[in-house]
Design an enzyme around this catalytic site. Structure first.
Site, mmCIF file in Angstrom:
data_model
loop_
_atom_site.group_PDB
_atom_site.id
_atom_site.type_symbol
_atom_site.label_atom_id
_atom_site.label_comp_id
_atom_site.label_asym_id
_atom_site.label_seq_id
_atom_site.Cartn_x
_atom_site.Cartn_y
_atom_site.Cartn_z
ATOM 1 N N ARG A 135 0.823 -1.214 0.000
ATOM 2 C CA ARG A 135 0.000 0.000 0.000
ATOM 3 C C ARG A 135 0.865 1.275 0.000
ATOM 4 O O ARG A 135 0.360 2.369 -0.186
ATOM 5 C CB ARG A 135 -0.950 0.002 1.216
ATOM 6 N N ASP A 262 8.295 6.518 15.749
ATOM 7 C CA ASP A 262 7.601 6.583 14.449
ATOM 8 C C ASP A 262 6.880 7.921 14.246
ATOM 9 O O ASP A 262 6.013 8.039 13.379
ATOM 10 C CB ASP A 262 6.622 5.427 14.235
ATOM 11 N N ASN A 267 -0.262 7.608 8.227
ATOM 12 C CA ASN A 267 -1.314 6.647 7.859
ATOM 13 C C ASN A 267 -2.079 6.044 9.020
ATOM 14 O O ASN A 267 -2.590 4.931 8.896
ATOM 15 C CB ASN A 267 -0.717 5.492 7.021
#
Ligand code: 0GY
Length: 309
Positions: A135, A262, A267
């Protein structure tokens, strides 16, 4: 709502990163490294790539450095995100302004020149990332990646790989053939609804067991968790379903694990983690001061700042 600058519109449903994260209760040891984070743009200065699969809100180097200080980290490893494709300029610009307190992981294509690799190395790039998450990226042939992996040996760079757990059997032999140190993002994204000692996660553990050049980031509980950030039974143990997986990796391979926030968390559609809460997750997966020190200081320093040892 945070902006996306330049001629860009944020992906619908995009969740913005936390502006004022909580001060963690867990006090990070001196020298701690956030070994997985990104910079996004700003888009008007560093345009997002035409081939990107999402458009984030901007997340600048100064905002990343402010987060580093707020959480109590000493250094960052800034990983090139797919929304910037193979244009590493935002990440390299951040490295050049970090006063030696950041290293980078780049994305490069087969046509990258030796001169460009040298310039990135001089700026602080220490790895190259291969992404197999469908993706996020278009397909890259494995022979192109292997050619890159062979070339980067001359600069002592390592490879970071990002893939989904279901794809490990198919990718195993390619990963095993990589001729450099290999760092796996987010424990190979286990399905935490499955048992921690079930076949899928055992395969991941076996891969690490058989290849002592392979490291793992035990990051992204917020991405992997199905139970979420909620406090349970009055206790603040967020992402509790991820704990056994990360803890197993930390306890088994204590000299080959890394941790990162992160930030700014690309997303995520359902929930955006408070980065302070993420830091408070660390003692659940690395329960002793010795394991914490290896995870947060010794290991990332050995991989990214070996000259300081
Ligand atoms: C991460 C995870 C993701 C995105 C990227 O480079 C990227 O775009 O890595 C994701 O969507 O799972 O590590 O940031």
């Amino acid at each position: 709502m945070k902006p996306t600058t330049g001629a860009f519109e944020k992906t619908p449903g995009w969740l913005d990163w936390f502006e004022r994260p909580a001060k963690p209760r867990f006090v990070l040891p001196p020298g701690a490294v956030d070994a997985h984070c990104h910079v996004f743009g700003p888009g008007e200065q560093f345009p997002y790539a035409a081939e990107r699969k999402y458009t984030p809100c901007d997340a600048s180097k100064d905002q990343l450095f402010a987060l580093r200080d707020q959480l109590g980290f000493d250094k960052n490893v800034i990983v090139q995100a797919t929304c910037h494709g193979s244009d590493n300029s935002a990440m390299v610009d951040a490295l050049r302004h970090a006063s030696g307190r950041a290293r980078g992981v780049a994305t490069v294509k087969r046509d990258v020149t030796d001169q460009a690799l040298q310039a990135m190395h001089d700026a602080g790039v220490r790895g190259v990332r291969f992404n197999f998450v469908k993706r996020l990226v278009d397909f890259t042939p494995q022979d192109e990646m292997m050619e890159i992996a062979n070339r980067i040996r001359a600069w002592g760079l390592h490879v970071v790989i990002y893939f989904e757990a279901v794809d490990l059997p198919e990718l195993w032999s390619f990963f095993a053939a990589l001729p450099v140190t290999v760092v796996i993002d987010h424990m190979g994204r286990p399905n935490v609804a499955q048992p921690v000692d079930g076949p899928a996660f055992n395969l991941f553990m076996q891969f690490m067991q058989r290849h002592d050049n392979v490291w793992s980031k035990v990051s992204c509980p917020e991405r992997l968790s199905l139970s979420g950030p909620q406090a349970l039974n009055g206790e603040q143990q967020a992402y509790q379903d991820v704990v056994p997986f990360a803890r197993r990796v930390v306890e088994t391979f204590s000299d080959r694990v890394l941790w990162g926030t992160d930030w700014p968390h690309p997303n995520l559609k359902d929930h955006m983690p408070d980065d302070g809460l993420l830091v408070d997750f660390i003692p659940h997966i690395a329960p002793t001061p010795d394991l914490q020190h290896k995870l947060l200081v010794d290991n990332p320093t050995r991989l990214y700042w070996p000259e300081s040892l």
